[in-house]
Design an enzyme around this catalytic site. Structure first.
Site, PDB file in Angstrom:
ATOM      1  N   LYS A 120       8.522   7.880  -4.304  1.00  0.00           N
ATOM      2  CA  LYS A 120       7.550   7.060  -3.757  1.00  0.00           C
ATOM      3  C   LYS A 120       7.589   5.812  -3.915  1.00  0.00           C
ATOM      4  O   LYS A 120       7.482   4.931  -3.176  1.00  0.00           O
ATOM      5  CB  LYS A 120       6.371   7.986  -4.095  1.00  0.00           C
ATOM      6  CG  LYS A 120       5.049   7.401  -3.489  1.00  0.00           C
ATOM      7  CD  LYS A 120       3.645   7.675  -4.329  1.00  0.00           C
ATOM      8  CE  LYS A 120       3.394   6.585  -5.327  1.00  0.00           C
ATOM      9  NZ  LYS A 120       2.130   6.973  -5.945  1.00  0.00           N
ATOM     10  N   ASP A 141       1.741   9.457  -0.758  1.00  0.00           N
ATOM     11  CA  ASP A 141       0.999   9.483  -1.929  1.00  0.00           C
ATOM     12  C   ASP A 141      -0.146  10.470  -1.680  1.00  0.00           C
ATOM     13  O   ASP A 141      -0.179  11.291  -0.543  1.00  0.00           O
ATOM     14  CB  ASP A 141       0.199   8.257  -2.302  1.00  0.00           C
ATOM     15  CG  ASP A 141      -0.816   7.841  -1.318  1.00  0.00           C
ATOM     16  OD1 ASP A 141      -0.770   8.312  -0.151  1.00  0.00           O
ATOM     17  OD2 ASP A 141      -1.599   6.780  -1.731  1.00  0.00           O
TER      18      ASP A 141
END
Ligand code: SF4
Length: 250
Positions: free
Chosen positions: A150, A169
């Site tokens: 991420k 996320d």
């Protein structure tokens, strides 16, 4: 003559009836290209100039800020990074810093011991393996301590403009499921599903837009569907309001 006692009247409830939840309707083809395209159009219209909310001036600062943003808000991170980058503006300076000093500065972002160790570790790897420069591939970025896929996607997309993946996320995960773009619950699988249906040239902005939409409108507990520009395209069972049901009732 004794009067018969009237049975006591049941007290009238003063509580308001809870608003009716819209009936859940299934989307016929949630991944149909025209539906996905319509979602992308609405998102772009709603958030035309959206950018990463973490304050940063270069790739190094974005790596560190993103690593600090785990389990806290971007607002909290933005409160500590000015002091952190004032004292340690380069990977070299952060690599040589005292750990307790880093811990003290980033304390309010939570998990400060692990985060301090990770960001200093990342700075050291940047110095030792990459000549103090932030690398530009996911494989290299994820060799830095505290940098998972991420964070790597955030840095590549937001700083280098490289769309190697989609940032997933908590907001992107929740909204992608509500919009039926994925059924997966694991971020890696959600990302893989999104990469299949979203055109690559929209990967970077798409996640910025969903993150903003998730913060402002499609919030976790009671999404504000009445204010949502995607409402006509959304058949989530979490919906709190439906324009179609309103139309049928009137
Ligand atoms: S209609 Fe409601 S549940 Fe669907 S995306 Fe909009 S805010 Fe979220």
């Amino acid at each position: 003559m004794p009067t018969l006692k009237q049975p006591a009247k049941a007290p009238t409830s003063t509580k308001k009836a809870a608003p009716k939840k819209p009936r859940h309707k299934k989307t016929a083809k949630p991944l149909a290209p025209e539906r996905v395209a319509a979602i992308l159009v609405e998102l772009r219209k709603a958030y035309p100039d959206v950018v990463c909310a973490l304050t940063h001036r270069n790739a190094f600062e974005l790596v560190i800020a993103t690593a600090l943003s785990a389990q806290t808000t971007d607002v909290n991170v933005n409160k500590v990074t000015p002091a952190l980058f004032k004292l340690y503006p380069t990977p070299k300076r952060l690599a040589a810093a005292s750990l307790p000093e880093i811990e003290e500065i980033i304390h309010s972002t939570g998990f400060y011991r692990a985060k301090a160790k990770n960001i200093q570790g990342a700075a050291r790897v940047l110095v030792e393996r990459f000549g103090g420069k932030v690398p530009e591939t996911i494989d290299e970025l994820t060799t830095l301590p505290g940098v998972a896929r991420k964070t790597a996607n955030v840095v590549l997309g937001s700083w280098f403009g490289i769309a190697e993946g989609v940032v997933v996320d908590t907001h992107v995960l929740r909204l992608s499921r509500r919009l039926e773009l994925t059924k997966a619950t694991e971020p890696k699988k959600v990302e893989r599903d999104l990469m299949k249906v979203i055109p690559q040239d929209r990967w970077i902005q798409f996640s910025h837009e969903l993150i903003h939409h998730g913060r402002q409108v499609c919030v976790a507990r009671r999404p504000r569907c009445v204010d949502c520009s995607l409402e006509r395209l959304c058949n989530s069972k979490d919906k709190t309001w439906s324009s179609e049901e309103q139309r049928l009732e009137n």
